[in-house]
Structures are given as C-alpha cells and as structure tokens.
Design a protein around this motif. Structure first.
Motif, PDB file in Angstrom:
ATOM      1  N   ASN A  18       3.974   5.044  22.803  1.00 12.52           N
ATOM      2  CA  ASN A  18       5.368   5.394  22.565  1.00 12.52           C
ATOM      3  C   ASN A  18       5.869   4.657  21.337  1.00 12.52           C
ATOM      4  OD1 ASN A  18       6.180   6.943  25.132  1.00 12.52           O
ATOM      5  ND2 ASN A  18       5.119   5.136  25.919  1.00 12.52           N
ATOM      6  N   LEU A  19       6.287   5.397  20.338  1.00 12.40           N
ATOM      7  CA  LEU A  19       6.825   4.792  19.118  1.00 12.40           C
ATOM      8  C   LEU A  19       8.336   4.691  19.274  1.00 12.40           C
ATOM      9  CD1 LEU A  19       4.709   6.675  16.421  1.00 12.40           C
ATOM     10  CD2 LEU A  19       4.206   4.544  17.622  1.00 12.40           C
ATOM     11  N   ARG A  20       8.812   3.466  19.244  1.00 11.32           N
ATOM     12  CA  ARG A  20      10.225   3.200  19.491  1.00 11.32           C
ATOM     13  C   ARG A  20      11.022   3.256  18.197  1.00 11.32           C
ATOM     14  NH1 ARG A  20      10.787  -1.723  23.040  1.00 11.32           N
ATOM     15  NH2 ARG A  20      10.302  -0.140  24.575  1.00 11.32           N
ATOM     16  N   ALA A  21      12.221   3.791  18.314  1.00 15.03           N
ATOM     17  CA  ALA A  21      13.172   3.797  17.206  1.00 15.03           C
ATOM     18  C   ALA A  21      14.423   3.081  17.690  1.00 15.03           C
ATOM     19  CB  ALA A  21      13.484   5.221  16.774  1.00 15.03           C
ATOM     20  N   THR A  22      14.482   1.765  17.444  1.00 12.92           N
ATOM     21  CA  THR A  22      15.604   0.961  17.922  1.00 12.92           C
ATOM     22  C   THR A  22      16.921   1.464  17.359  1.00 12.92           C
ATOM     23  OG1 THR A  22      14.093  -0.909  17.970  1.00 12.92           O
ATOM     24  CG2 THR A  22      16.418  -1.406  18.220  1.00 12.92           C
ATOM     25  N   ALA A  23      16.961   1.744  16.060  1.00 13.87           N
ATOM     26  CA  ALA A  23      18.143   2.302  15.400  1.00 13.87           C
ATOM     27  C   ALA A  23      17.658   3.487  14.568  1.00 13.87           C
ATOM     28  CB  ALA A  23      18.818   1.257  14.531  1.00 13.87           C
ATOM     29  N   PRO A  24      17.586   4.681  15.160  1.00  7.63           N
ATOM     30  CA  PRO A  24      16.987   5.844  14.500  1.00  7.63           C
ATOM     31  C   PRO A  24      17.705   6.213  13.205  1.00  7.63           C
ATOM     32  CG  PRO A  24      17.520   6.315  16.792  1.00  7.63           C
ATOM     33  CD  PRO A  24      18.084   4.978  16.474  1.00  7.63           C
ATOM     34  N   PRO A  25      17.004   6.796  12.259  1.00  4.58           N
ATOM     35  CA  PRO A  25      15.558   6.998  12.274  1.00  4.58           C
ATOM     36  C   PRO A  25      14.814   5.743  11.815  1.00  4.58           C
ATOM     37  CG  PRO A  25      16.453   7.952  10.286  1.00  4.58           C
ATOM     38  CD  PRO A  25      17.627   7.397  11.076  1.00  4.58           C
ATOM     39  N   VAL A  26      13.628   5.542  12.353  1.00  9.13           N
ATOM     40  CA  VAL A  26      12.772   4.426  11.968  1.00  9.13           C
ATOM     41  C   VAL A  26      11.523   5.002  11.317  1.00  9.13           C
ATOM     42  CG1 VAL A  26      11.294   2.570  12.823  1.00  9.13           C
ATOM     43  CG2 VAL A  26      13.609   2.821  13.696  1.00  9.13           C
ATOM     44  N   THR A  27      11.173   4.455  10.156  1.00  7.57           N
ATOM     45  CA  THR A  27       9.979   4.905   9.444  1.00  7.57           C
ATOM     46  C   THR A  27       8.850   3.929   9.709  1.00  7.57           C
ATOM     47  OG1 THR A  27      11.271   5.981   7.721  1.00  7.57           O
ATOM     48  CG2 THR A  27       8.990   5.415   7.180  1.00  7.57           C
ATOM     49  N   TYR A  28       7.765   4.443  10.258  1.00  6.25           N
ATOM     50  CA  TYR A  28       6.547   3.666  10.442  1.00  6.25           C
ATOM     51  C   TYR A  28       5.744   3.807   9.157  1.00  6.25           C
ATOM     52  CZ  TYR A  28       7.274   2.820  15.410  1.00  6.25           C
ATOM     53  OH  TYR A  28       7.753   2.385  16.615  1.00  6.25           O
ATOM     54  N   ALA A  29       5.870   2.828   8.260  1.00  2.27           N
ATOM     55  CA  ALA A  29       5.173   2.859   6.978  1.00  2.27           C
ATOM     56  C   ALA A  29       3.807   2.224   7.177  1.00  2.27           C
ATOM     57  CB  ALA A  29       5.975   2.122   5.911  1.00  2.27           C
ATOM     58  N   GLU A  30       2.885   3.022   7.659  1.00  8.08           N
ATOM     59  CA  GLU A  30       1.563   2.525   8.034  1.00  8.08           C
ATOM     60  C   GLU A  30       0.633   2.465   6.824  1.00  8.08           C
ATOM     61  OE1 GLU A  30       0.466   1.664  11.158  1.00  8.08           O
ATOM     62  OE2 GLU A  30       2.283   2.180  12.242  1.00  8.08           O
ATOM     63  N   ASP A  31      -0.181   1.413   6.781  1.00  6.86           N
ATOM     64  CA  ASP A  31      -1.139   1.249   5.694  1.00  6.86           C
ATOM     65  C   ASP A  31      -2.374   0.565   6.261  1.00  6.86           C
ATOM     66  OD1 ASP A  31      -2.610   0.702   3.450  1.00  6.86           O
ATOM     67  OD2 ASP A  31      -1.054  -0.463   2.451  1.00  6.86           O
ATOM     68  N   THR A  32      -3.457   1.315   6.399  1.00  5.14           N
ATOM     69  CA  THR A  32      -4.671   0.724   6.957  1.00  5.14           C
ATOM     70  C   THR A  32      -5.747   0.524   5.915  1.00  5.14           C
ATOM     71  OG1 THR A  32      -5.463   2.905   7.589  1.00  5.14           O
ATOM     72  CG2 THR A  32      -4.270   1.658   9.261  1.00  5.14           C
ATOM     73  N   GLY A  33      -5.368   0.567   4.669  1.00  2.43           N
ATOM     74  CA  GLY A  33      -6.383   0.368   3.641  1.00  2.43           C
ATOM     75  C   GLY A  33      -5.764   0.359   2.260  1.00  2.43           C
ATOM     76  N   ALA A  34      -6.607   0.206   1.269  1.00  2.26           N
ATOM     77  CA  ALA A  34      -6.142   0.109  -0.110  1.00  2.26           C
ATOM     78  C   ALA A  34      -5.433   1.371  -0.579  1.00  2.26           C
ATOM     79  CB  ALA A  34      -7.324  -0.195  -1.023  1.00  2.26           C
ATOM     80  N   ALA A  35      -5.739   2.507   0.038  1.00  7.31           N
ATOM     81  CA  ALA A  35      -5.135   3.758  -0.395  1.00  7.31           C
ATOM     82  C   ALA A  35      -3.681   3.900   0.050  1.00  7.31           C
ATOM     83  CB  ALA A  35      -5.953   4.938   0.119  1.00  7.31           C
ATOM     84  N   GLY A  36      -3.238   3.086   1.001  1.00  6.82           N
ATOM     85  CA  GLY A  36      -1.837   3.089   1.387  1.00  6.82           C
ATOM     86  C   GLY A  36      -1.446   4.157   2.379  1.00  6.82           C
TER      87      GLY A  36
END
Length: 161
Positions: A64-82
């Motif tokens: 469950n991805l929570r949005a405490t104060a919507p909208p919330v952006t999950y700026a995910e980065d799992t590598g050098a490519a971003g």
C-alpha cells in the motif's frame, strides 16, 4: 501401547502433509514520512520506498503506497539511469496500490529525466498495479512505463498522463 503407536503415526503423517499457503501480508510505504532504514513496512512504521517493499514482499502480498498529503510523488531511483527498475520475480502476484484507492493520490515517477520512469525487466514479475498514476519527467519521446519482459497487470484506474 497400540494407542500410542497410532497417535504417533497420525502425528507423523500430519507433519508430512503439505502446509497451506501462507497468509498475505499488507505492507505500507510512505514516501513523505517512511524510512527504509528504520521502517518495518507496518502501518505505523512504513518504509519510504516502493523499491524497499518490493525486496521484502512475496507472492500474494499487498504493498500500500500511502499519500499523507495527496498527491505524493514516489520519485523512485534504483540505479544510475534514474528510474524504478523492477526485476523481482514472484511465484504469485504482488499487488501494488494506492492506500486510499484514488489514483491521483499516488504518482510514481522516475527520479531523473530518464526516458521512462518504471522499467519492468523481469521474466515473470507478476505485479498487479492498482489505483496509481505513472508519470515521466521527459515531455517528448518518453514512456511512463516500459515493459521489457513479462506481463504485468495494470488494473483499476492506472493512469499515464
């Protein structure tokens, strides 16, 4: 003596039977207030990133991805490519969804100007995405989601504006 042997046989046979499926676990991630270092994925101490949740979840679980104060952006980065690079493979589907059930509340976006922000690169990722918005920072020649392998399921109100 025979009664004891019968009881022991029943116990041994019961232990040899396959166990039923494990119960699904609900995990929580809060990009605004969670912590990958100290969180445990519970509702009270959520992880920060979807990336962390995907490394812990097993088939049948719900993230469950929570949005405490919507909208919330999950700026995910799992590598050098971003971008969020999904490589996990699950035996059964893992559901990733907005905790509120409203797609506009949670936006998944790459952490850089990559040409795509969610890269699904697993032979059988078995992830069901529900009630989420996928967004890319690059305006032209880009995709919010790139599926290189596998057949993820996008269901119930997933958007890529």
């Amino acid at each position: 003596m025979r009664a004891i042997k019968r009881v022991l046989c029943v116990v041994v046979l019961a232990l040899m039977l396959p166990m039923g499926p494990a119960l699904a676990v609900n995990y929580y991630s809060d990009f605004s207030a969670g912590s990958d270092a100290t969180g445990d994925g519970s509702t009270g101490t959520p992880w920060k990133t979807l990336t962390k949740a995907l490394t812990i979840a097993v088939g049948g679980d719900v993230i469950n991805l929570r949005a405490t104060a919507p909208p919330v952006t999950y700026a995910e980065d799992t590598g050098a490519a971003g971008y969020l690079n999904v490589t996990q493979q699950f035996a059964d589907y893992v559901t990733v969804q907005s905790e509120s059930g409203v797609a506009a509340d949670v936006v998944i976006e790459g952490a850089s100007n990559a040409t795509y922000n969610t890269f699904i690169n697993a032979v059988a990722p078995k992830i069901e995405w529900k009630n989420l918005t996928f967004h890319t920072r690059v305006a032209t020649n880009s995709n919010a989601v790139r599926v290189a392998k596998g057949n993820p399921v996008f269901s119930r109100h997933c958007y890529t504006p």
